[in-house]
Design an enzyme around this catalytic site. Structure first.
Site, PDB file in Angstrom:
ATOM      1  N   GLY A   1       0.869  -1.177   0.000  1.00  0.00           N
ATOM      2  CA  GLY A   1       0.000   0.000   0.000  1.00  0.00           C
ATOM      3  C   GLY A   1       0.894   1.212   0.000  1.00  0.00           C
ATOM      4  O   GLY A   1       2.071   1.122  -0.348  1.00  0.00           O
ATOM      5  N   GLU A   2       0.359   2.349   0.369  1.00  0.00           N
ATOM      6  CA  GLU A   2       1.158   3.565   0.406  1.00  0.00           C
ATOM      7  C   GLU A   2       1.768   3.697   1.802  1.00  0.00           C
ATOM      8  O   GLU A   2       1.051   3.887   2.777  1.00  0.00           O
ATOM      9  CB  GLU A   2       0.277   4.768   0.036  1.00  0.00           C
ATOM     10  CG  GLU A   2       1.008   6.083   0.032  1.00  0.00           C
ATOM     11  CD  GLU A   2       2.379   6.014  -0.645  1.00  0.00           C
ATOM     12  OE1 GLU A   2       2.452   5.585  -1.811  1.00  0.00           O
ATOM     13  OE2 GLU A   2       3.374   6.375   0.006  1.00  0.00           O
ATOM     14  N   SER A   3       3.102   3.607   1.878  1.00  0.00           N
ATOM     15  CA  SER A   3       3.753   3.585   3.197  1.00  0.00           C
ATOM     16  C   SER A   3       3.485   4.866   3.980  1.00  0.00           C
ATOM     17  O   SER A   3       3.332   4.829   5.201  1.00  0.00           O
ATOM     18  CB  SER A   3       5.252   3.363   3.032  1.00  0.00           C
ATOM     19  OG  SER A   3       5.820   4.382   2.238  1.00  0.00           O
TER      20      SER A   3
ATOM     21  N   CYS B   1       6.461  -5.021   0.466  1.00  0.00           N
ATOM     22  CA  CYS B   1       6.432  -3.706  -0.186  1.00  0.00           C
ATOM     23  C   CYS B   1       6.376  -2.597   0.869  1.00  0.00           C
ATOM     24  O   CYS B   1       7.343  -2.399   1.583  1.00  0.00           O
ATOM     25  CB  CYS B   1       5.276  -3.654  -1.184  1.00  0.00           C
ATOM     26  SG  CYS B   1       5.398  -2.286  -2.343  1.00  0.00           S
TER      27      CYS B   1
ATOM     28  N   ARG C   1      12.489   4.069  -0.961  1.00  0.00           N
ATOM     29  CA  ARG C   1      11.089   4.049  -1.392  1.00  0.00           C
ATOM     30  C   ARG C   1      10.992   4.267  -2.893  1.00  0.00           C
ATOM     31  O   ARG C   1      11.816   4.980  -3.461  1.00  0.00           O
ATOM     32  CB  ARG C   1      10.359   5.210  -0.713  1.00  0.00           C
ATOM     33  CG  ARG C   1       9.245   4.810   0.213  1.00  0.00           C
ATOM     34  CD  ARG C   1       8.651   6.055   0.857  1.00  0.00           C
ATOM     35  NE  ARG C   1       7.315   6.358   0.349  1.00  0.00           N
ATOM     36  CZ  ARG C   1       6.981   7.468  -0.268  1.00  0.00           C
ATOM     37  NH1 ARG C   1       7.853   8.412  -0.479  1.00  0.00           N
ATOM     38  NH2 ARG C   1       5.740   7.637  -0.672  1.00  0.00           N
TER      39      ARG C   1
ATOM     40  N   ILE D   1       5.642  -3.605  -7.432  1.00  0.00           N
ATOM     41  CA  ILE D   1       4.738  -2.496  -7.738  1.00  0.00           C
ATOM     42  C   ILE D   1       5.262  -1.227  -7.072  1.00  0.00           C
ATOM     43  O   ILE D   1       5.176  -1.101  -5.840  1.00  0.00           O
ATOM     44  CB  ILE D   1       3.310  -2.772  -7.203  1.00  0.00           C
ATOM     45  CG1 ILE D   1       2.819  -4.169  -7.590  1.00  0.00           C
ATOM     46  CG2 ILE D   1       2.342  -1.675  -7.639  1.00  0.00           C
ATOM     47  CD1 ILE D   1       2.269  -4.294  -8.967  1.00  0.00           C
ATOM     48  N   ARG D   2       5.778  -0.292  -7.858  1.00  0.00           N
ATOM     49  CA  ARG D   2       6.381   0.923  -7.265  1.00  0.00           C
ATOM     50  C   ARG D   2       7.188   0.531  -6.028  1.00  0.00           C
ATOM     51  O   ARG D   2       7.065   1.131  -4.949  1.00  0.00           O
ATOM     52  CB  ARG D   2       5.295   1.948  -6.903  1.00  0.00           C
ATOM     53  CG  ARG D   2       4.684   2.656  -8.124  1.00  0.00           C
ATOM     54  CD  ARG D   2       3.504   3.544  -7.747  1.00  0.00           C
ATOM     55  NE  ARG D   2       3.810   4.406  -6.615  1.00  0.00           N
ATOM     56  CZ  ARG D   2       4.210   5.674  -6.715  1.00  0.00           C
ATOM     57  NH1 ARG D   2       4.326   6.241  -7.892  1.00  0.00           N
ATOM     58  NH2 ARG D   2       4.471   6.380  -5.626  1.00  0.00           N
TER      59      ARG D   2
ATOM     60  N   HIS E   1       5.411  -8.720  -4.016  1.00  0.00           N
ATOM     61  CA  HIS E   1       4.089  -9.114  -3.487  1.00  0.00           C
ATOM     62  C   HIS E   1       3.787 -10.595  -3.753  1.00  0.00           C
ATOM     63  O   HIS E   1       3.080 -10.905  -4.716  1.00  0.00           O
ATOM     64  CB  HIS E   1       2.988  -8.296  -4.161  1.00  0.00           C
ATOM     65  CG  HIS E   1       2.953  -6.857  -3.781  1.00  0.00           C
ATOM     66  ND1 HIS E   1       2.232  -6.391  -2.703  1.00  0.00           N
ATOM     67  CD2 HIS E   1       3.533  -5.775  -4.344  1.00  0.00           C
ATOM     68  CE1 HIS E   1       2.371  -5.075  -2.617  1.00  0.00           C
ATOM     69  NE2 HIS E   1       3.155  -4.668  -3.606  1.00  0.00           N
TER      70      HIS E   1
ATOM     71  N   GLU F   1       1.643 -12.297  -2.428  1.00  0.00           N
ATOM     72  CA  GLU F   1       0.184 -12.491  -2.316  1.00  0.00           C
ATOM     73  C   GLU F   1      -0.538 -12.194  -3.638  1.00  0.00           C
ATOM     74  O   GLU F   1      -1.723 -12.458  -3.765  1.00  0.00           O
ATOM     75  CB  GLU F   1      -0.378 -11.655  -1.162  1.00  0.00           C
ATOM     76  CG  GLU F   1      -0.526 -10.157  -1.424  1.00  0.00           C
ATOM     77  CD  GLU F   1       0.773  -9.351  -1.254  1.00  0.00           C
ATOM     78  OE1 GLU F   1       1.863  -9.962  -1.243  1.00  0.00           O
ATOM     79  OE2 GLU F   1       0.676  -8.116  -1.142  1.00  0.00           O
TER      80      GLU F   1
END
Lengths: 293, 152
Positions: free
Chosen positions: B4-6, B36, B62, B91-92, B128, B130
């Site tokens: 997600g967005e850290s 991530c 990041r 992903i990013r 990821h 998952e």
């Protein structure tokens, strides 16, 4: 090493789940959104309420605005292109935006066709009013779906209608016997392969957010309880009297949508939400949700 | 700890008083796996103005591979999982910039970048697992979690 795959596209959408994506028009607003805990920002020239008020043709934002916003924050930056305007989408991809919203909020460029989104490496999100529309957009390559709602009104009624329609049709397909799926696919105007997948999984194959009319923390909590996996807030933040605190409060309400005491606490002392519009007061030809069908 | 967005995750952890209890649980030996953004949360350092939990002795970068258009899938060799490479989805994603002596690097990209690490019962992956149907990292974490090994 493979880039721009279906997994990387839908994966970014999955990483946004449980988050709030905020419309911003300046680097300063983007910073406020990031500081408030937004999981992404949507870089725009005008928020939907202003597009609605100004009239005229609404287009993709000036690249300078998008680049300035990207410089100001390190969370993902999205941008909108007109429905069917694949050249605007190509420009946005060249600018390396993280997500493209093929959006009814802008003036459609093509009244019959959406963009064939499989041609792009950057993921797309599209609006829908029901499951058939959602599956048609996914068939074209959308890696994320959102309700259309009625943007720029601060009125949640259309987003609720669209979310209930999508969820209700998912439940119906799940319960439909397999030998009736072809007829269902025909009825909702969606490819049978995707209809079958929804039937098998009991859910959509991509992330589904709510958008179009969210103006308060309680609006956001409502949409989450109706099945949204996150929310877009357009005019609701920067047209409110206290954008900083409204932004924070909506993030908290989306995180804790199942805990009314936290939503209540977050809702205190926010000043006034954006001015709202009664849907029936809008001339039919000015309704945004009807665009692109 | 999920992706997600850290920035968002760390802000909410602070706001809702999760950071200190999580730190204490990690230090008392609770097995934790971060993917991530979850990896950023476990690391030391300041990320977009937010401090990580600093329970693993490493610092990360990041969005280390750039914007979404540079997100990628790669067949990643992870020696502890056997010979078959792992279908890793970035992903990013972040990567590990510096790791202390207690941190064991589990996987590197061909150019040498460290993207998975373990310290005692803490596991971090920049990708990821998952998002795929390959469950080998999940199995590895469960084995790690139930092993009698000392805390970090």
């Amino acid at each position: 090493m493979n880039k721009g795959t279906w997994t990387t596209k839908t994966g970014l959408a999955r990483s946004l789940k449980g988050g709030v994506i905020m419309d911003v028009t300046t680097p300063e607003q983007a910073k406020i959104a990031e500081d408030a805990g937004a999981c992404a920002v949507m870089a725009l020239e005008r928020v939907p309420a202003d597009i609605r008020a100004d009239g005229g043709v609404a287009r993709m934002a000036d690249p300078n605005i998008i680049l300035a916003i990207r410089k100001a924050v390190s969370i993902p930056v999205m941008a909108k292109c007109r429905i069917g305007h694949f050249a605007e989408a190509q420009v946005l991809e060249a600018l390396e935006v993280d997500f493209i919203d093929e959006s009814e909020v802008l003036t459609p460029a093509d009244e019959s066709h959406h963009i064939w989104k499989h041609n792009f490496k950057v993921p797309f999100v599209c609006g829908c009013r029901d499951l058939g529309e959602a599956l048609r957009r996914i068939a074209e390559g959308a890696a994320m779906i959102r309700t259309k709602g009625e943007a720029g009104t601060g009125n949640i009624v259309e987003a609720v209608r669209h979310m209930r329609a999508v969820q209700g049709e998912i439940h119906r397909l799940w319960a439909t016997p397999v030998d009736e799926l072809i007829t269902e696919a025909k009825r909702i105007g969606a490819p049978i392969e995707l209809v079958k997948q929804v039937h098998d999984a009991g859910g959509l194959m991509v992330v589904n957010f709510a958008a179009g009319g969210i103006a308060t923390p309680a609006d956001a909590a409502l949409m989450m309880q109706l099945g949204a996996e996150g929310v877009f807030v357009g005019s609701g933040i920067f047209k409110s009297s206290d954008p900083q605190n409204m932004a924070k409060a909506i993030v908290e309400a989306v995180t804790h949508y199942q805990d009314p005491s936290i939503v209540a606490e977050s809702s205190r002392g926010l000043g006034s939400a954006m001015p709202g519009l009664e849907i029936s007061s809008i001339p039919r030809e000015e309704l945004l949700a009807a665009r692109g069908e | 700890m999920p992706g997600g967005e850290s920035t968002t995750i760390l802000k909410l952890m602070q706001k809702f008083n999760l950071a200190i209890p999580l730190k204490e649980l990690a230090r008392s030996g609770l097995p934790i796996w971060g993917t991530c953004a979850g990896m950023i949360c476990l690391a030391k350092g300041v990320y977009n103005g937010m401090e990580g939990l600093a329970v693993m002795d490493m610092s990360v970068k990041r969005n280390a591979f750039g914007n979404q258009i540079n997100s990628f899938e790669s067949n990643l060799p992870i020696p502890p999982l056997g010979d078959e490479p792992f279908p890793a989805v970035f992903i990013r994603a972040p990567f590990i910039e510096r790791a202390g002596p207690r941190v064991e690097i589990l996987a590197r990209l061909p150019e040498g970048t460290a993207v998975a690490a373990r310290q005692g019962k803490l596991l971090a992956t920049a990708f990821h697992p998952e998002f795929t149907s390959d469950l080998r990292v999940h199995s590895y974490f469960l084995k790690m979690a139930t092993s009698p090994e000392r805390r970090q």
